[in-house]
Design an enzyme around this catalytic site. Structure first.
Site, short mmCIF file in Angstrom:
data_model
loop_
_atom_site.label_atom_id
_atom_site.label_comp_id
_atom_site.label_asym_id
_atom_site.label_seq_id
_atom_site.Cartn_x
_atom_site.Cartn_y
_atom_site.Cartn_z
N HIS A 1 35.67 42.79 36.79
CA HIS A 1 34.33 42.74 37.35
C HIS A 1 34.29 43.39 38.74
CE1 HIS A 1 33.44 39.56 34.28
NE2 HIS A 1 32.27 40.17 34.32
N GLY A 2 35.38 43.32 39.48
CA GLY A 2 35.40 43.92 40.80
C GLY A 2 36.58 43.41 41.60
#
Length: 391
Positions: free
Chosen positions: A327-328
């Protein structure tokens, strides 16, 4: 142009894509041709524009997407050539690494060189499709990669920006299937149902929640308002993302491609494992099949742990930790991943420890309701972490 965010986008789809697709659906010889042409046309609309790679280097984003797709096809086709001579583990790991390399570069290089940007919308989802193909080749499930078919699978426009994540073998079955007239009509019904669901979710429910509940709490600092923000963000994220998924699945049906469902009443889950069988299913199943199952199998075969249960617990934490990084690279995404990994491991331990307990395994309505409410709040707190509000 970002897909499914403006009525101009839907207007273009209706006039130039939907109507011709409906007509082409009744002509077997041109339906796949139109699928390819429509994908190319929408890619041009979505990605045509400059992309600043560095302060001195710029590239048309469409060119960046094309280079990436061809690179992925070359990696897959070269690995297929090697695989035909027999299993080759070093080549398999190299192919997976090379397929992941653009995504890893896009996520981690900016941490050290903030001006360096090679990310484009949908990069993460396309990467998972390409890695799935490499794994399918390694497992002997994929024995050929026709370039037009494979590139259409990678860049299929309805699901390129936000998923769901399809699998090559499943896509190939739809690609080769010759639809009957009744199947075309059934797909049209599925298209209409999902598109209207998408409008309800994204442009009505998610928009109302954001405007009247989420945004007014954006700067909330008190405990009470933060809890309210947690609920608002949870419902907003679901309706917004489920709306995107409904659009993607609906427009896929127009072309006879049954892109997998992504949500199945996730807030009625009885525990965290049940939740991940209902929430962002195409992603969670991808991680389950390609990371968790393979890690546990390898750990048991090589006897990395004394207990097979320990291998499972570690597998949960590792898998969800990697999902968080996907996701990051911000801390709140990483913490979110490990939070769910720990919850999954704890759920598995409790299930094994109290398997014979009548109370914990009761089918009574009250206990089922308690389990659902408790699980919902664990989910909501996790999404509060995910939002970055706590950080």
């Amino acid at each position: 142009m970002i897909p499914y965010t403006s009525f101009l986008y839907f207007g273009i789809l209706l006039i130039y894509i939907v109507i011709p697709a409906i007509i082409a659906g009744f002509f077997k010889r041109i339906s796949k041709v139109w699928l390819v042409l429509a994908t190319v046309a929408m890619l041009v609309i979505q990605y045509y524009g400059p992309q600043q790679i560095t302060s001195n280097i710029s590239l048309n984003e469409l060119e960046l997407v094309a280079i990436y797709a061809v690179l992925q096809w070359l990696i897959a086709i070269l690995f297929l050539f090697v695989r035909r001579r027999g299993k080759n583990q070093p080549a398999f790991y190299a192919a997976v690494l090379l397929s992941l390399l653009p995504l890893l570069a896009a996520k981690f290089i900016p941490l050290f060189e903030p001006d360096y940007q090679i990310f484009f919308l949908g990069l993460s989802y396309i990467t998972f499709r390409s890695v799935d193909a490499v794994i399918g080749i390694h497992d002997g499930m994929i024995t050929s990669l026709p370039p037009i078919q494979y590139l259409t699978f990678l860049l299929f426009f309805p699901a390129i920006s936000s998923g769901p994540i399809d699998r090559y073998k499943r896509f190939e079955e739809d690609w080769k299937r010759q639809r009957t007239r009744s199947e075309v009509l059934s797909d049209l019904d599925g298209f209409v149902h999902r598109v209207f669901t998408g409008f309800l979710y994204k442009f009505i429910l998610a928009a109302l929640i954001k405007q009247y509940w989420l945004d007014p709490l954006a700067k909330a600092t008190s405990l009470q308002l933060t809890v309210s923000y947690m609920y608002a963000y949870t419902f907003y994220l679901f309706f917004d993302f489920a709306g995107y998924s409904a659009f993607a699945i609906g427009f896929s049906y127009l072309f006879g491609i049954h892109t997998p469902e992504n949500f199945n009443l996730p807030f009625l889950s009885r525990d965290i494992r049940d939740f991940w069988n209902r929430w962002h299913m195409s992603l969670s199943f991808w991680f389950r099949d390609h990371i968790y199952n393979r890690f546990v199998f390898t750990a048991l075969r090589n006897k990395w742990f004394k207990s097979r249960y320990t291998a499972s617990y570690v597998g949960y934490i590792l898998t969800m930790g990697l999902m968080g990084v996907w996701h990051g690279t911000a801390w709140h995404y990483i913490v979110y991943g490990f939070y769910h990994g720990i919850l999954l491991a704890l759920t598995a331990w409790l299930d094994r420890r109290f398997k014979g307990n009548r109370l914990l395994n009761s089918k009574a309505f009250i206990w089922q309701a308690v389990s659902i409410v408790l699980t919902f709040h664990l989910i909501a707190f996790g999404l509060l972490i995910f939002s970055g509000k706590l950080f």
